[in-house]
Design an enzyme around this catalytic site. Structure first.
Site, PDB file in Angstrom:
ATOM      1  N   ARG A   1      51.969 -57.465  94.712  1.00  0.00           N
ATOM      2  CA  ARG A   1      52.642 -57.259  93.429  1.00  0.00           C
ATOM      3  C   ARG A   1      53.304 -55.890  93.480  1.00  0.00           C
ATOM      4  NH1 ARG A   1      52.060 -59.013  87.879  1.00  0.00           N
ATOM      5  NH2 ARG A   1      50.820 -60.763  88.598  1.00  0.00           N
ATOM      6  N   GLY A   2      54.582 -55.836  93.259  1.00  0.00           N
ATOM      7  CA  GLY A   2      55.279 -54.558  93.237  1.00  0.00           C
ATOM      8  C   GLY A   2      55.772 -54.302  91.826  1.00  0.00           C
ATOM      9  N   SER A   3      56.614 -53.277  91.672  1.00  0.00           N
ATOM     10  CA  SER A   3      57.082 -52.974  90.319  1.00  0.00           C
ATOM     11  C   SER A   3      58.117 -54.002  89.847  1.00  0.00           C
ATOM     12  CB  SER A   3      57.650 -51.565  90.273  1.00  0.00           C
ATOM     13  OG  SER A   3      58.316 -51.274  91.466  1.00  0.00           O
TER      14      SER A   3
ATOM     15  N   GLY B   1      58.378 -57.524  91.273  1.00  0.00           N
ATOM     16  CA  GLY B   1      58.082 -58.953  91.398  1.00  0.00           C
ATOM     17  C   GLY B   1      56.697 -59.213  91.931  1.00  0.00           C
ATOM     18  N   VAL B   2      56.393 -60.488  92.028  1.00  0.00           N
ATOM     19  CA  VAL B   2      55.081 -60.912  92.526  1.00  0.00           C
ATOM     20  C   VAL B   2      55.315 -61.774  93.762  1.00  0.00           C
ATOM     21  CG1 VAL B   2      52.937 -62.095  91.912  1.00  0.00           C
ATOM     22  CG2 VAL B   2      54.314 -61.016  90.131  1.00  0.00           C
ATOM     23  N   VAL B   3      54.468 -61.589  94.775  1.00  0.00           N
ATOM     24  CA  VAL B   3      54.599 -62.395  95.990  1.00  0.00           C
ATOM     25  C   VAL B   3      53.393 -63.335  96.093  1.00  0.00           C
ATOM     26  CG1 VAL B   3      54.862 -62.337  98.505  1.00  0.00           C
ATOM     27  CG2 VAL B   3      55.846 -60.507  97.121  1.00  0.00           C
TER      28      VAL B   3
ATOM     29  N   VAL C   1      49.629 -62.611  96.664  1.00  0.00           N
ATOM     30  CA  VAL C   1      49.275 -61.757  97.809  1.00  0.00           C
ATOM     31  C   VAL C   1      49.857 -60.351  97.684  1.00  0.00           C
ATOM     32  CG1 VAL C   1      48.889 -63.581  99.511  1.00  0.00           C
ATOM     33  CG2 VAL C   1      51.199 -62.713  99.189  1.00  0.00           C
TER      34      VAL C   1
ATOM     35  N   ASP D   1      64.471 -48.367 102.855  1.00  0.00           N
ATOM     36  CA  ASP D   1      63.104 -48.198 102.355  1.00  0.00           C
ATOM     37  C   ASP D   1      62.100 -48.589 103.444  1.00  0.00           C
ATOM     38  OD1 ASP D   1      61.210 -47.453 100.505  1.00  0.00           O
ATOM     39  OD2 ASP D   1      61.255 -49.335  99.378  1.00  0.00           O
TER      40      ASP D   1
HETATM   41  N1  LIG Z   1      56.481 -62.752 103.629  1.00  0.00           N
HETATM   42  C1  LIG Z   1      55.336 -62.244 103.181  1.00  0.00           C
HETATM   43  N2  LIG Z   1      54.135 -62.666 103.663  1.00  0.00           N
HETATM   44  C2  LIG Z   1      52.974 -62.134 103.211  1.00  0.00           C
HETATM   45  N3  LIG Z   1      52.894 -61.136 102.292  1.00  0.00           N
HETATM   46  C3  LIG Z   1      54.048 -60.667 101.784  1.00  0.00           C
HETATM   47  C4  LIG Z   1      55.323 -61.197 102.193  1.00  0.00           C
HETATM   48  N4  LIG Z   1      56.302 -60.520 101.530  1.00  0.00           N
HETATM   49  C5  LIG Z   1      55.652 -59.630 100.756  1.00  0.00           C
HETATM   50  N5  LIG Z   1      54.314 -59.697 100.889  1.00  0.00           N
HETATM   51  C6  LIG Z   1      53.293 -58.859 100.204  1.00  0.00           C
HETATM   52  O1  LIG Z   1      53.786 -58.453  98.953  1.00  0.00           O
HETATM   53  C7  LIG Z   1      53.971 -57.020  98.897  1.00  0.00           C
HETATM   54  C8  LIG Z   1      55.231 -56.692  98.097  1.00  0.00           C
HETATM   55  O2  LIG Z   1      56.360 -57.293  98.707  1.00  0.00           O
HETATM   56  P1  LIG Z   1      57.757 -56.529  98.858  1.00  0.00           P
HETATM   57  O3  LIG Z   1      58.755 -57.473  99.425  1.00  0.00           O
HETATM   58  O4  LIG Z   1      57.526 -55.269  99.613  1.00  0.00           O
HETATM   59  O5  LIG Z   1      58.140 -56.264  97.359  1.00  0.00           O
HETATM   60  P2  LIG Z   1      58.214 -54.952  96.424  1.00  0.00           P
HETATM   61  O6  LIG Z   1      59.669 -54.766  96.178  1.00  0.00           O
HETATM   62  O7  LIG Z   1      57.470 -55.363  95.204  1.00  0.00           O
HETATM   63  O8  LIG Z   1      57.591 -53.810  97.173  1.00  0.00           O
HETATM   64  C9  LIG Z   1      54.047 -56.590 100.364  1.00  0.00           C
HETATM   65  O9  LIG Z   1      53.653 -55.243 100.551  1.00  0.00           O
HETATM   66  C10 LIG Z   1      53.067 -57.572 101.013  1.00  0.00           C
HETATM   67  O10 LIG Z   1      51.732 -57.163 100.810  1.00  0.00           O
END
Ligand SMILES: Nc1ncnc2c1ncn2[C@@H]1O[C@H](COP(=O)(O)OP(=O)(O)O)[C@@H](O)[C@H]1O
Ligand SMILES: [Mg+2]
Length: 341
Positions: free
Chosen positions: A16-18, A20-22, A14, A164
């Protein structure tokens, strides 16, 4: 406890950031829906970010409805997984702490290590996606403002500076009310850059005030960064500035297009010729600059205008702290509701 049996089943990616993957996932035993953020610990930067997130979320003793809840954090190496706990003496955890302190990998990089953060799942996307796919609503804006104020007061009371805050890191959960209508609940997430300020000063018993805890690592996302963060000498008041940028943008629907992703994002800025300049950067150059709040006539009442001006003041001391901010937002919301009736 070390286990080789996966407890969660991953459904789909759902985010993906620099780092990790969620994933959306389910607990195998109960089928409860959760989100799992997986961070690979193959570089000191990734390890540091993962530990920051772990320290902040695991330092919170009680839950808050508007702060993402960490169910557990699992450290996985090869086929083995173990629950990570704060101050643990497990050799794997200590290796990660050492890696982050030394700034170099202290374990065999060939063994793949991952940290899995299991959190509540937010089904409404982030604040950008949620708000920009709907017509502006005064009721939603007022509710979001209150939820943000409450979350920040809670974090600062718990000595956590987020560093942030931005709409991408504010997620929405659409749980239903007893009447059956979906009620959006905000959850402040992504604590990868956060800082927990520990007790300091003359009396170690006295909790540290986040407003006196000075930090020097310039970090955050430029559009939401306070002027003093650009200079590298700031406190928790930097979070108040970021929230000012977000709330101003939400109330007046001010957006810009991110050059890298071409996505439309909520964020207020100043226009200089054909260029748009982040507020913090503009105020750093000219601290006396008067911000055009409100940008449109009649988009907010005078109390809101005054509050935003203070939150976005170039001088952090002129900004309210999170406790005062929460109270003032409640007062503004009460008036809004009266006005709507
Ligand atoms: N608890 C969650 N439920 C649903 N989507 C999530 C959740 N945590 C993160 N995400 C999705 O993943 C993206 C990246 O997560 P984040 O924690 O912001 O990590 P990063 O450090 O990669 O930015 C978020 O912008 C969101 O779209
Ligand atoms: Mg993020």
């Amino acid at each position: 406890m070390v286990s080789s049996q996966p407890k969660y089943e991953l459904i789909q990616e759902v985010g993906r950031g620099s780092y990790g993957v969620v994933y959306e996932a389910v607990v195998k035993r109960t089928r409860a829906r959760v989100a799992v953020k997986k961070i690979r610990c193959h570089s000191p930067e990734n390890v540091e970010l993962a530990l920051r997130e772990f320290w902040a979320l695991s330092s919170i003793q009680s839950q808050h409805p508007n702060v993402i809840h960490l169910e557990e954090c699992i450290l996985q190496r090869d086929q083995l997984a173990q629950r990570m706990s704060h101050g643990s003496s497990s050799p794997l955890y200590l290796e990660l702490v050492e890696t982050s302190l030394k700034g170099e990998i202290t374990f065999d990089p060939c063994c793949a290590s991952y940290l899995w953060f299991v959190m509540d799942f937010c089904d409404g996307g982030d604040m950008n996606a949620y708000l920009l796919s709907r017509k502006p609503s005064r009721k939603t804006n007022t509710s979001f403002m209150l939820q943000l104020g409450s979350a920040l007061a809670f974090l600062h009371r718990n000595q956590i500076i987020h560093r942030d805050l931005k709409p991408d890191n504010i997620l929405i959960s659409q749980a239903c009310t007893p009447a059956g209508s979906p009620e959006p609940t905000l959850k402040v997430a992504d604590f990868g850059l956060s800082k927990v300020c520990s007790a300091s000063g003359l009396n170690p018993e006295e909790p540290a005030s986040v407003n006196k805890c000075f930090l020097s690592t310039a970090c955050g996302t430029d559009f939401y960064m306070a002027p003093e963060v650009w200079e590298g000498h700031y406190t928790a008041k930097a979070d108040i500035f970021a929230l000012g940028v977000i709330i101003w943008a939400m109330v007046e629907r001010i957006t810009f297009v991110d050059v890298e992703t071409q996505k439309e994002l909520l964020g207020s800025y100043v226009q200089q010729g054909s260029e748009i300049v982040p507020l913090g950067e503009a105020l750093l150059e000219n601290p006396k600059m008067e911000l055009p709040i409100p940008a449109r006539k009649k988009s907010m009442n005078s109390r809101m205008k005054q509050l935003l001006r203070e939150m976005l003041s170039a001088n952090p001391q002129e900004r309210p702290d999170a406790v005062e901010l929460e109270l003032r937002l409640i007062r503004i919301a009460c008036r809004e509701l009266d006005w709507d009736m």
